[in-house]
Enzyme design. Structure first.
Site, PDB file in Angstrom:
ATOM      1  N   GLU A 118      38.281  37.424  41.150  1.00  0.00           N
ATOM      2  CA  GLU A 118      36.822  37.278  41.136  1.00  0.00           C
ATOM      3  C   GLU A 118      36.457  35.853  41.522  1.00  0.00           C
ATOM      4  O   GLU A 118      37.339  35.007  41.721  1.00  0.00           O
ATOM      5  CB  GLU A 118      36.260  37.627  39.750  1.00  0.00           C
ATOM      6  N   HIS A 233      23.943  36.404  37.501  1.00  0.00           N
ATOM      7  CA  HIS A 233      24.966  37.076  38.300  1.00  0.00           C
ATOM      8  C   HIS A 233      24.406  37.253  39.695  1.00  0.00           C
ATOM      9  O   HIS A 233      23.283  37.727  39.865  1.00  0.00           O
ATOM     10  CB  HIS A 233      25.326  38.436  37.684  1.00  0.00           C
ATOM     11  N   ARG A 279      30.386  31.432  40.635  1.00  0.00           N
ATOM     12  CA  ARG A 279      29.191  32.278  40.558  1.00  0.00           C
ATOM     13  C   ARG A 279      27.888  31.516  40.755  1.00  0.00           C
ATOM     14  O   ARG A 279      26.944  32.017  41.364  1.00  0.00           O
ATOM     15  CB  ARG A 279      29.209  32.950  39.185  1.00  0.00           C
ATOM     16  N   HIS A 338      22.469  36.916  33.343  1.00  0.00           N
ATOM     17  CA  HIS A 338      23.701  37.646  33.013  1.00  0.00           C
ATOM     18  C   HIS A 338      24.404  37.105  31.777  1.00  0.00           C
ATOM     19  O   HIS A 338      24.886  37.875  30.950  1.00  0.00           O
ATOM     20  CB  HIS A 338      24.627  37.547  34.225  1.00  0.00           C
TER      21      HIS A 338
HETATM   22  C1  SIN Z   1      31.601  41.049  37.060  1.00  0.00           C
HETATM   23  O1  SIN Z   1      32.336  42.017  36.948  1.00  0.00           O
HETATM   24  O2  SIN Z   1      31.208  40.599  38.129  1.00  0.00           O
HETATM   25  C2  SIN Z   1      31.126  40.381  35.809  1.00  0.00           C
HETATM   26  C3  SIN Z   1      32.259  39.804  35.092  1.00  0.00           C
HETATM   27  C4  SIN Z   1      31.811  38.677  34.254  1.00  0.00           C
HETATM   28  O3  SIN Z   1      30.623  38.523  33.986  1.00  0.00           O
HETATM   29  O4  SIN Z   1      32.669  37.874  33.893  1.00  0.00           O
END
Ligand code: SIN
Length: 548
Positions: A118, A233, A279, A338
């Site tokens: 991620e 997010h 992010r 988020h």
């Molecule tokens: C996601 O799956 O993009 C969110 C995961 C997170 O907030 O750490």
């Protein structure tokens, strides 16, 4: 009756604490305002970041440490991060032993855990369950584990305020499902009430995320910091549904690409990690393009992902429900509130500035997230610090120590007090708060809007305790955001676009009418990642450099 441990909240942190405490033979009460399984945890998609869970491979706690500090934009506490990345893998193993089933790469017992990547992670290290239903599987396993203990569960009870007696937390006042206000007394109280995404009109958080624990701490004068760092997010599905369906970062980890209004992939112009940048950088890049027009969303092109329906079944269903086929259609996306990176300040064992009061999970500010949480570190944070709190209480710890976030904060706050139980009669609604916060305190901020928000929040008053909590948390968020005249992590000021070294510190609410700015301790400022390459600097923080 006074119980040993009162847990407020039933997400991953609260249930982990309850299981460990009940297994140690304590009397435990878990208080939750909905049903036991109704927490933000069950919405978590991507997974749990844990380095070298099975085999070292190309990952290590060291690399996870660096990535976390890199994402955190200078405000992580390196010691807290060290605790997170070194103890995290054991907590995941415990979850597996409790019955949580994570995805594996093949069949049979010997199959390896499947890992995804991620934003902000330099390697694939995120374990997941049910494809993109990680939180739901963890919540299921923990609810079952709590059910197998003697912990008492009280559903439909809303905690109102902390009880503070002789300088200690003594439990809480709460409204029962029948509407009666009662006191629940406890030797130790754990805040595990989650975040405050419901402050905003567009959020991935469920309706229960109303910042209750943070508001209770603010009213009692327990130290709270970093609340300006609401993480947005980047890729919530742009659709009126609330909470907004999340399009996990794992989609980009598996090949999805962001595209602008003209269909161009643009993230490579923003960051060397392109679509897998931390992010905050992705959310800001999207928000700016939306601000410039002509569209109120951008696109996520996930058409290259194979077997979408089985790898991401939750997202598949959310898309199908609104007539989108991710194999063929670009998905409309926009940022959504988020995760609150700040919260109730804790030491490395989850102790707050009020003896007898502990905090873990999103409500807490253990220092692991800094100004921007690394993806999939939140479930880990909840498990690690809840477990440490129970271990610390078991070993006789009763009061906070100046470690982690509390290192300098500890001396900057007044003693906690019993909050007044004045009832509020005003008619402010949840929608009033959300509209104001979305308009004036969202991804892109500036003084004129923050000042307007301050004035309007001051006129708001809500008889509904949850809405009252949203006003309380929103007011603190806006105040800290106003004072932080720089851009750092999730906090972007259009009128102060650069990060400023003089803001390497925390705005701490601790009993006084306004927050106090507490600079980072030298040991933190020197390795906290302010000069991390992720942020354009040159020094690389190492685990070895972190000492107690
Ligand atoms: C996601 O799956 O993009 C969110 C995961 C997170 O907030 O750490």
């Amino acid at each position: 009756m006074t119980v040993d441990l009162l847990v407020l909240g039933s997400g991953i942190a609260g249930l982990s604490a309850a299981v460990h405490a009940a297994q140690a033979g304590w009397s435990v009460v878990v208080l939750t305002k909905c049903e036991l399984a109704s927490s933000a945890t069950q919405y978590a998609q991507g997974g749990v970041a844990a380095a070298s869970l099975e085999a070292p491979g190309d990952d290590s706690p060291e690399l996870h440490f660096r990535d976390t500090l890199g994402a955190g934009a200078g405000l992580c506490d390196p010691l807290a991060v060290k605790v997170l990345v070194t103890e995290g893998p054991d907590r995941v193993r415990e979850l597996i032993a409790m019955g949580a089933v994570f995805d594996r790469t093949g069949d049979g017992e010997a199959a390896a855990l499947a890992l995804t990547r991620e934003g902000g992670h330099s390697v694939a290290r995120v374990v997941h369950a049910g494809g993109d239903a990680t939180g739901a599987e963890i919540e299921r396993a923990l609810v079952a584990a709590v059910g197998a203990t003697t912990a008492a569960v009280r559903e439909g009870w809303l905690a109102l305020d902390l009880l503070v007696e002789q300088g200690r937390a003594a439990g809480t006042t709460a409204i029962s499902p029948e509407g009666a206000v009662q006191q629940i007394h406890a030797r130790h109280t754990m805040l595990a009430t989650g975040g405050a995404g419901q402050c905003f009109a567009v959020t991935t958080n469920p309706p229960v995320s109303t910042g209750d624990g943070i508001a209770m701490a603010l009213r009692a004068g327990v130290a709270v910091a970093d609340v300006e760092f609401m993480q947005f997010h980047p890729t919530a599905l742009h659709h009126p549904a609330m909470p907004r369906p999340l399009l996990s970062e794992a989609l980009r980890g598996e090949g999805a690409v962001l595209r602008d209004a003209a269909g161009r992939a643009f993230m490579a112009t923003e960051h060397p990690l392109a679509d897998l940048a931390p992010r905050d950088i992705v959310a800001r890049a999207i928000a700016r393009r939306i601000d410039d027009g002509p569209m109120d969303h951008l696109w996520l092109d996930a058409t290259a992902i194979e077997r979408f329906d089985t790898r991401f079944p939750t997202i598949w269903r959310a898309c199908q429900a609104v007539g989108l086929d991710p194999r063929r259609d670009w998905l409309p996306v926009a940022p959504a509130a988020h995760y609150l990176c700040g919260g109730v300040c804790t030491d490395l064992d989850g102790a707050t500035t009020l003896p007898g009061l502990w905090a873990a999970g999103e409500v807490a500010n253990s220092g692991v997230h800094g100004a921007n949480r690394l993806a999939s570190n939140s479930l880990l944070d909840g498990m690690v610090f809840a477990r440490r709190a129970i271990g610390a209480i078991a070993s006789g710890k009763d009061a906070p120590e100046p470690s982690g976030v509390l290192e300098l904060v500890h001396d900057s706050v007044a003693p906690a007090r019993q909050p007044s139980s004045a009832l509020h009669a005003g008619g402010t609604t949840r929608g009033d708060v959300q509209d104001l916060m979305t308009r004036d305190a969202g991804v892109l901020r500036e003084a004129v809007r923050l000042e307007r928000a301050t004035k309007e929040l001051a006129t708001m008053d809500a008889s509904d305790p949850e809405v009252h909590n949203l006003v309380t948390v929103g007011t603190a968020l806006v105040e800290a955001a106003t004072r932080r005249t720089e851009s750092r992590g999730t906090h972007t000021r259009q009128d102060h676009f650069a990060a400023a070294p003089e803001f390497l510190g925390r705005f701490v609410f601790g009993g006084g009418p306004s927050p106090v700015f507490v600079p980072l301790p030298d040991r933190v400022a020197s390795i906290g990642g302010a000069e991390h390459p992720e942020r354009g600097g040159s020094s690389v923080p190492t685990l070895r450099a972190v000492r107690r």
